[in-house]
Design a protein around this motif. Structure first.
Motif, PDB file in Angstrom:
ATOM      1  N   ASN A   1       0.830  -1.200   0.000  1.00 14.27           N
ATOM      2  CA  ASN A   1       0.000   0.000   0.000  1.00 14.27           C
ATOM      3  C   ASN A   1       0.869   1.257   0.000  1.00 14.27           C
ATOM      4  O   ASN A   1       0.641   2.201  -0.780  1.00 14.27           O
ATOM      5  CB  ASN A   1      -0.921  -0.013   1.213  1.00 14.27           C
ATOM      6  CG  ASN A   1      -1.878   1.170   1.229  1.00 14.27           C
ATOM      7  OD1 ASN A   1      -2.295   1.658   0.179  1.00 14.27           O
ATOM      8  ND2 ASN A   1      -2.218   1.645   2.409  1.00 14.27           N
ATOM      9  N   ASP A   2       1.888   1.276   0.868  1.00 19.93           N
ATOM     10  CA  ASP A   2       2.796   2.431   0.930  1.00 19.93           C
ATOM     11  C   ASP A   2       3.535   2.612  -0.393  1.00 19.93           C
ATOM     12  O   ASP A   2       3.728   3.743  -0.869  1.00 19.93           O
ATOM     13  CB  ASP A   2       3.793   2.244   2.075  1.00 19.93           C
ATOM     14  CG  ASP A   2       3.139   2.305   3.442  1.00 19.93           C
ATOM     15  OD1 ASP A   2       2.014   2.834   3.537  1.00 19.93           O
ATOM     16  OD2 ASP A   2       3.743   1.803   4.422  1.00 19.93           O
TER      17      ASP A   2
ATOM     18  N   THR B   1       2.528   1.674  -3.371  1.00 19.36           N
ATOM     19  CA  THR B   1       1.570   2.159  -4.373  1.00 19.36           C
ATOM     20  C   THR B   1       1.373   3.657  -4.252  1.00 19.36           C
ATOM     21  O   THR B   1       1.416   4.393  -5.254  1.00 19.36           O
ATOM     22  CB  THR B   1       0.217   1.438  -4.208  1.00 19.36           C
ATOM     23  OG1 THR B   1       0.404   0.030  -4.382  1.00 19.36           O
ATOM     24  CG2 THR B   1      -0.796   1.951  -5.220  1.00 19.36           C
ATOM     25  N   ILE B   2       1.150   4.127  -3.041  1.00 18.78           N
ATOM     26  CA  ILE B   2       0.938   5.562  -2.820  1.00 18.78           C
ATOM     27  C   ILE B   2       2.145   6.354  -3.299  1.00 18.78           C
ATOM     28  O   ILE B   2       2.014   7.386  -3.971  1.00 18.78           O
ATOM     29  CB  ILE B   2       0.660   5.830  -1.330  1.00 18.78           C
ATOM     30  CG1 ILE B   2      -0.673   5.205  -0.912  1.00 18.78           C
ATOM     31  CG2 ILE B   2       0.662   7.328  -1.040  1.00 18.78           C
ATOM     32  CD1 ILE B   2      -0.950   5.285   0.575  1.00 18.78           C
TER      33      ILE B   2
ATOM     34  N   THR C   1       1.886   8.763  -6.580  1.00 16.46           N
ATOM     35  CA  THR C   1       2.114  10.178  -6.278  1.00 16.46           C
ATOM     36  C   THR C   1       3.276  10.724  -7.099  1.00 16.46           C
ATOM     37  O   THR C   1       3.234  11.875  -7.570  1.00 16.46           O
ATOM     38  CB  THR C   1       2.383  10.369  -4.776  1.00 16.46           C
ATOM     39  OG1 THR C   1       1.275   9.872  -4.025  1.00 16.46           O
ATOM     40  CG2 THR C   1       2.596  11.839  -4.442  1.00 16.46           C
TER      41      THR C   1
ATOM     42  N   GLU D   1       0.797  15.011  -5.675  1.00 13.20           N
ATOM     43  CA  GLU D   1      -0.098  14.803  -4.536  1.00 13.20           C
ATOM     44  C   GLU D   1      -1.543  15.140  -4.877  1.00 13.20           C
ATOM     45  O   GLU D   1      -2.475  14.414  -4.515  1.00 13.20           O
ATOM     46  CB  GLU D   1       0.376  15.645  -3.347  1.00 13.20           C
ATOM     47  CG  GLU D   1       1.708  15.182  -2.755  1.00 13.20           C
ATOM     48  CD  GLU D   1       2.070  15.948  -1.496  1.00 13.20           C
ATOM     49  OE1 GLU D   1       1.232  16.795  -1.063  1.00 13.20           O
ATOM     50  OE2 GLU D   1       3.149  15.716  -0.941  1.00 13.20           O
TER      51      GLU D   1
ATOM     52  N   PHE E   1      -2.857  12.402  -7.086  1.00 17.19           N
ATOM     53  CA  PHE E   1      -3.132  11.155  -6.367  1.00 17.19           C
ATOM     54  C   PHE E   1      -4.474  11.235  -5.648  1.00 17.19           C
ATOM     55  O   PHE E   1      -5.255  10.286  -5.653  1.00 17.19           O
ATOM     56  CB  PHE E   1      -2.029  10.852  -5.360  1.00 17.19           C
ATOM     57  CG  PHE E   1      -2.312   9.644  -4.509  1.00 17.19           C
ATOM     58  CD1 PHE E   1      -2.173   8.364  -5.035  1.00 17.19           C
ATOM     59  CD2 PHE E   1      -2.754   9.779  -3.198  1.00 17.19           C
ATOM     60  CE1 PHE E   1      -2.450   7.243  -4.260  1.00 17.19           C
ATOM     61  CE2 PHE E   1      -3.038   8.669  -2.421  1.00 17.19           C
ATOM     62  CZ  PHE E   1      -2.888   7.391  -2.954  1.00 17.19           C
TER      63      PHE E   1
ATOM     64  N   LYS F   1      -7.807   8.578  -6.706  1.00 12.87           N
ATOM     65  CA  LYS F   1      -8.520   7.620  -5.864  1.00 12.87           C
ATOM     66  C   LYS F   1      -9.996   7.511  -6.267  1.00 12.87           C
ATOM     67  O   LYS F   1     -10.617   6.465  -6.065  1.00 12.87           O
ATOM     68  CB  LYS F   1      -8.399   8.009  -4.388  1.00 12.87           C
ATOM     69  CG  LYS F   1      -7.003   7.766  -3.811  1.00 12.87           C
ATOM     70  CD  LYS F   1      -6.945   7.977  -2.317  1.00 12.87           C
ATOM     71  CE  LYS F   1      -7.101   9.434  -1.940  1.00 12.87           C
ATOM     72  NZ  LYS F   1      -6.911   9.640  -0.475  1.00 12.87           N
TER      73      LYS F   1
ATOM     74  N   MET G   1      -7.474   0.284  -5.790  1.00 11.58           N
ATOM     75  CA  MET G   1      -6.701   0.387  -4.552  1.00 11.58           C
ATOM     76  C   MET G   1      -7.531   0.070  -3.305  1.00 11.58           C
ATOM     77  O   MET G   1      -6.987  -0.028  -2.205  1.00 11.58           O
ATOM     78  CB  MET G   1      -6.095   1.797  -4.433  1.00 11.58           C
ATOM     79  CG  MET G   1      -5.030   2.086  -5.465  1.00 11.58           C
ATOM     80  SD  MET G   1      -4.089   3.603  -5.115  1.00 11.58           S
ATOM     81  CE  MET G   1      -5.392   4.818  -5.134  1.00 11.58           C
TER      82      MET G   1
END
Length: 411
Positions: free
Chosen positions: A367-368, A370-371, A375, A380, A383, A387, A394
């Protein structure tokens, strides 16, 4: 007395003053594009404050000298005065529409007063009556002035198919106008999502009949060009390929495959209830065969691009990148991240040797990752928007909510 120009530019012409006035200003506002009619006097060819003799603003004659309840006579008078054909159409069409005003008011009044707090339910009889009235008005305008050379069905077809003979254009315009009328009578019964199976069958039969009649007018090559530009399969294909930089030859090949597929299993453009479950299942079962044919036509590399570009999530991401003014490569990067992460999640979840704690920890790490990667590609702000626009996949990182009283599900 009131001058012709003053009446046109400043007075109300039936219920369409704004339309006609705007048209006149557009038609006469450019001195470089309009020449004064030969019958106008020198004094009458000078615009107020402009001093440009090429702009017609009236010759001292009253509008009453040209206006009459005999629209054919008024048409001939306007033509004799040198008015441009488009201007004559706007003037007379406005007056013809005004003659139907009482009937339109009666149709609208038949619905009664609808409170503003009530939902407006489509009134099928009223809608059908309004469409029939609009068609009658259009027929009256066409009978008086002939087909609209700029905006009518024949003009649209002529722009699409400049190589076709005028007689074929006229035949196609008549066929399509008749088809559109019959189609609207079916669709007006409700939204396309609420059409019944019987409605779907009527629409399919209508389309088949139209194409058969069109085929009787055109040569095989002309029919192919017609289908590529106007058919439902072509329109749907263009929509699905919006994010795929398709070439003309690729489009032709894909269209032939899609058209053969639709001829075999039927289209689904009229909603989920317009086809039988058996037809939908047969279509879905044959989708793999169509994909294999597409892959053979495009080759492995282009097929991979095709699959990516026709994915709904990718299309959303591509549109998002465009809105953010990012290069197309940004969407490709995000797509690559999605494919990689989803594969690794699948591998992680299928590994039964891992403890629940290890699996949860590794899922959090993915998850981290992917972010961070998304990004880096979108920023930012991008991103946060992703979502909701392409990043629905995700949600896999969010543990499913357990049923009431049940233990949390395993990640």
């Amino acid at each position: 007395s009131m001058k012709i120009s003053n009446l046109i530019l400043g007075a109300s012409l039936a219920a369409n003053a704004a339309l006609v006035g705007g048209f006149m200003l557009g038609a006469w506002g450019s001195a470089s594009s309009v020449t004064a009619p030969a019958t106008m006097s020198a004094a009458g060819r000078t615009a107020t404050g402009a001093g440009d003799a090429s702009v017609p603003v009236g010759d001292g004659r009253d509008w009453a000298a040209l206006q009459t309840n005999d629209f054919a006579l008024q048409r001939d008078r306007l033509r004799a005065e040198g008015f441009p054909p488009a201007m004559i159409r706007a003037l007379l069409a406005a007056q013809i529409r005004e003659t139907f005003a009482d009937r339109r008011k009666a149709i609208e009044a038949s619905r009664g007063e609808i409170p503003f707090w009530k939902n407006t339910v489509p009134d099928v009889p009223t809608l059908l009556a309004q469409r029939a009235l609009d068609r009658e008005i259009q027929q009256a305008v066409t009978a008086l002035l002939g087909p609209d050379p700029e905006n009518g069905p024949a003009a649209t077809l002529q722009r699409q198919f400049p190589q076709l003979a005028p007689d074929k254009i006229a035949q196609l315009a008549t066929l399509r106008d008749d088809y559109d009328q019959k189609r609207s009578e079916i669709l007006v019964q409700g939204s396309t999502l609420n059409l019944s199976l019987a409605d779907g069958e009527k629409l399919s039969a209508l389309e088949k009949n139209l194409r058969a009649e069109v085929a009787s007018v055109l040569t095989p090559q002309e029919l192919e060009d017609y289908d590529l530009r106007t058919s439902n399969p072509a329109s749907q294909l263009r929509f699905s390929l919006a994010a795929f930089d398709v070439t003309e030859q690729e489009f032709r090949s894909l269209f032939q495959l899609q058209q053969a597929f639709d001829d075999r299993f039927g289209g689904i453009s009229y909603g989920p209830f317009a086809q039988s479950p058996e037809s939908v299942k047969a279509r879905n079962d044959a989708r793999g065969e169509l994909n294999n044919q597409i892959k053979a036509a495009l080759g492995d590399d282009r097929y991979a691009e095709y699959k990516r570009s026709t994915d709904y999530n990718y299309q959303q991401t591509s549109r998002l990148a465009a809105r953010l003014e990012l290069p197309p490569e940004a969407a490709n990067q995000v797509w690559a991240v999605q494919q990689d992460i989803q594969q690794r999640i699948e591998t992680l979840r299928s590994d039964r040797t891992l403890s629940l704690a290890d699996r949860t920890q590794q899922l959090a790490a993915l998850n981290d990752e992917t972010i961070a990667k998304v990004t880096a590609a979108l920023g930012e702000r991008g991103f946060a928007a992703y979502k909701q626009n392409g990043g629905a996949w995700m949600q896999v990182f969010q543990p499913p909510r357990p049923a009431h009283g049940a233990a949390p599900a395993m990640p």
